[in-house]
Design an enzyme around this catalytic site. Structure first.
Site, mmCIF file in Angstrom:
data_model
loop_
_atom_site.group_PDB
_atom_site.id
_atom_site.type_symbol
_atom_site.label_atom_id
_atom_site.label_comp_id
_atom_site.label_asym_id
_atom_site.label_seq_id
_atom_site.Cartn_x
_atom_site.Cartn_y
_atom_site.Cartn_z
ATOM 1 N N LYS A 235 79.259 50.916 55.949
ATOM 2 C CA LYS A 235 77.990 51.633 55.788
ATOM 3 C C LYS A 235 77.022 50.691 55.067
ATOM 4 O O LYS A 235 77.058 50.548 53.859
ATOM 5 C CB LYS A 235 78.215 52.916 54.978
ATOM 6 C CG LYS A 235 77.221 54.057 55.271
ATOM 7 C CD LYS A 235 75.791 53.774 54.844
ATOM 8 C CE LYS A 235 75.608 53.849 53.352
ATOM 9 N NZ LYS A 235 74.151 53.628 52.974
ATOM 10 N N GLY B 162 76.961 47.633 44.154
ATOM 11 C CA GLY B 162 75.655 48.212 43.890
ATOM 12 C C GLY B 162 75.492 48.612 42.437
ATOM 13 O O GLY B 162 76.179 48.102 41.549
ATOM 14 N N GLU C 101 81.670 46.558 42.304
ATOM 15 C CA GLU C 101 80.988 45.421 41.699
ATOM 16 C C GLU C 101 79.575 45.891 41.400
ATOM 17 O O GLU C 101 78.799 46.166 42.303
ATOM 18 C CB GLU C 101 81.007 44.214 42.639
ATOM 19 C CG GLU C 101 80.656 42.912 41.935
ATOM 20 C CD GLU C 101 79.183 42.606 41.992
ATOM 21 O OE1 GLU C 101 78.476 42.982 41.032
ATOM 22 O OE2 GLU C 101 78.745 42.011 42.972
ATOM 23 N N CYS D 127 73.319 39.914 41.516
ATOM 24 C CA CYS D 127 74.122 40.487 40.441
ATOM 25 C C CYS D 127 74.518 39.443 39.416
ATOM 26 O O CYS D 127 74.799 39.765 38.257
ATOM 27 C CB CYS D 127 75.357 41.168 41.006
ATOM 28 S SG CYS D 127 76.356 40.105 42.077
ATOM 29 N N GLU E 124 69.608 45.733 33.620
ATOM 30 C CA GLU E 124 69.480 44.850 34.782
ATOM 31 C C GLU E 124 68.172 45.149 35.505
ATOM 32 O O GLU E 124 67.967 46.246 36.028
ATOM 33 C CB GLU E 124 70.663 45.043 35.728
ATOM 34 C CG GLU E 124 70.678 44.058 36.868
ATOM 35 C CD GLU E 124 71.901 44.201 37.756
ATOM 36 O OE1 GLU E 124 72.423 43.174 38.205
ATOM 37 O OE2 GLU E 124 72.329 45.346 38.000
#
Length: 499
Positions: free
Chosen positions: A178, A231, A253, A287, A393
């Protein structure tokens, strides 16, 4: 205008291209111009059900019966065919998420190595014999977990698909992919690559869709045995809650707030090369971004000044232009989020050294870019760990430069975050390199380099940065179950209740 758009009108389920049952056609936005460039078929819950059924049938049927050597051979065929299409895939990814072609081309050219690597591991999944006594034969076997749901983000969609697809297939699992609703085109192009090969129908399925419908169904489907998600940490927490009902195996992650430490004895030119790239690559949508630059006090102002100078010379523009060094944000929402964090940093008292705004037309390389989702590379100085921009973040090209005086202080600042994905340090003192690296709370620590990521090096995070590891032999663990078999060689079993 619709006639000019690329059209991807079908999903890839069970080895066939099928129309959505409860989905729709959705625009894919070219972030460089802020307008649609493609229309993509999105599936809903019913389409996920179809894909899971196909994956389950393949898992319990031809894929499960196929020899490990044949599975490995198919992975190698995938690697070769993928490599042949790498140039086309790089162009499509740059178009879909705005990452410059100078980044996507070498990145995607390397993806085939993941498939080659896991093909090589496929026949090395073995168990062990456990000595007990001569009357018992005890051994373990590793068996595939089953149907995997892979939920892929928009910042590096093909790379992170390869990270999930390679170990899943090597382990003997089947998969439903997906992709992000923002970048679904390349997942469907990958399916076109796959259909030319000899995978049994249903082994690989691709269903674009919205997270709240297709993603949610994938997470709660009782026949899905594992979810691999890359994500935002909040989404991982929601997935964990939703998957609790079926006790799915989970790999997450979730990003990071990586410390990038420069000591005064570092090779400063090389460290600044890395610091600039680590802060602004992929428009900061990584990331592993080196978003917190920790600099020893005696060289602090020198580093701030030079980093700002380098940030100002970054060429911003159309992703498909060879000279472009930084493209747009992948979405307008992400661009706006970055701008809010910049305003927040200014309000918190950080010193804005350079950037912080949407670039002017004269600062962009290319035509018709006025409505693209661009932003300037941004450097903040005099940041401290109490500031939001040092803790959260941002996922944009924003570097916060933080001073430190001692090795101990650098370690304390580096670890003062809920994340623990990656970290880096620059020093020519071997003892310091080992001391500091051993104390950093991160799944990956780079010394005198940055973002060195390969198929055979485990990658994942400490703390809120995730669960499990991708890449390396450790990646296979998440796609396998261990079965213990105990055999009584005598056949004797004492009567526990004698008369």
């Amino acid at each position: 205008m619709d006639e000019q758009l690329a059209r991807y009108e079908r999903l890839y389920i069970g080895g066939e291209w099928v129309e959505p049952q409860d989905g729709s056609m959705v625009d894919s936005i070219d972030p460089s111009v802020g307008r649609p460039w493609a229309k993509v078929a999105f599936g809903g819950a019913a389409d996920i059900d179809r894909a899971v059924a196909a994956a389950s049938e393949a898992f319990h049927g031809p894929w499960r019966r196929m020899s490990v050597y044949d599975r490995a051979a198919l992975l190698r065929e995938l690697a070769v065919t993928y490599q042949a299409h790498a140039g086309q895939l790089a162009t499509l990814e740059s178009r879909d998420n705005g990452r410059p072609i100078r980044e996507t081309r070498p990145d995607i050219a390397a993806h085939a190595q993941w498939f080659h690597y896991f093909a090589g591991l496929a026949d090395k999944i073995d168990g062990r014999s456990i000595p007990i006594d001569p009357t018992m034969h005890v051994f373990t076997t590793r068996v595939p977990v089953g149907v995997v749901g892979a939920i892929v983000p928009w910042n590096a969609p093909l790379l992170l698909t390869a990270w999930k697809l390679g170990p899943a297939l090597a382990a003997g699992c089947t998969i439903v992919i997906k992709p992000s609703e923002s970048t679904s085109v390349t997942a469907l192009e990958l399916a076109r690559v796959v259909e030319k090969l000899g995978f049994p129908p249903g082994v690989i399925n691709v269903v674009p869709g919205f997270g709240k419908t297709a993603g949610a169904r994938l997470v709660t489907h009782p026949s899905v045995n594992k979810i691999s998600f890359t994500g935002e940490v909040g989404t991982s927490q929601e997935i964990m809650k939703a998957a609790a009902g079926t006790l799915k195996r989970l790999t997450f992650e979730n990003g990071g707030k990586s410390p990038h430490i420069i000591f005064k004895d570092a090779d400063l030119g090389q460290a600044l090369n890395a610091a600039t790239h680590a802060a602004f690559m992929a428009t900061g949508q990584s990331c592993a971004l080196g978003s917190r630059l920790l600099v020893e006090s005696s060289i602090y102002e020198q580093v701030v000044s030079e980093l700002a100078r380098r940030a100002q010379r970054v060429r911003i523009g159309a992703p498909l232009h060879e000279q472009t060094q930084m493209g747009p944000h992948a979405t307008a929402q992400q661009r706006d989020k970055t701008l809010k964090y910049i305003d927040l940093g200014i309000g918190e008292g950080a010193r804005l050294v350079t950037g912080g705004q949407i670039p002017s037309r004269s600062q962009l390389s290319g035509e018709g870019l006025e409505d693209g989702f661009y932003i300037q590379p941004t450097v903040f100085a005099d940041v401290n760990q109490s500031m939001v921009i040092a803790q959260e973040e941002i996922f944009g090209p924003v570097c916060s430069v933080i001073p430190f005086k001692t090795e101990e202080e650098a370690i304390a600042i580096a670890n003062d975050t809920r994340y623990g994905l990656t970290a880096a340090l620059w020093t020519q003192n071997v003892g310091r390199a080992h001391r500091v690296a051993a104390q950093l709370e991160a799944g990956t620590v780079w010394v005198n380099t940055y973002r060195y990521i390969r198929w055979n090096i485990p990658y994942g995070g400490f703390k809120m940065s995730g669960l499990g590891r991708e890449n390396g032999p450790e990646a296979l663990d998440a796609y396998l179950e261990t079965r213990s078999t105990i055999m009584n060689l005598t056949g004797a079993y004492p009567d526990a209740y004698p008369s």
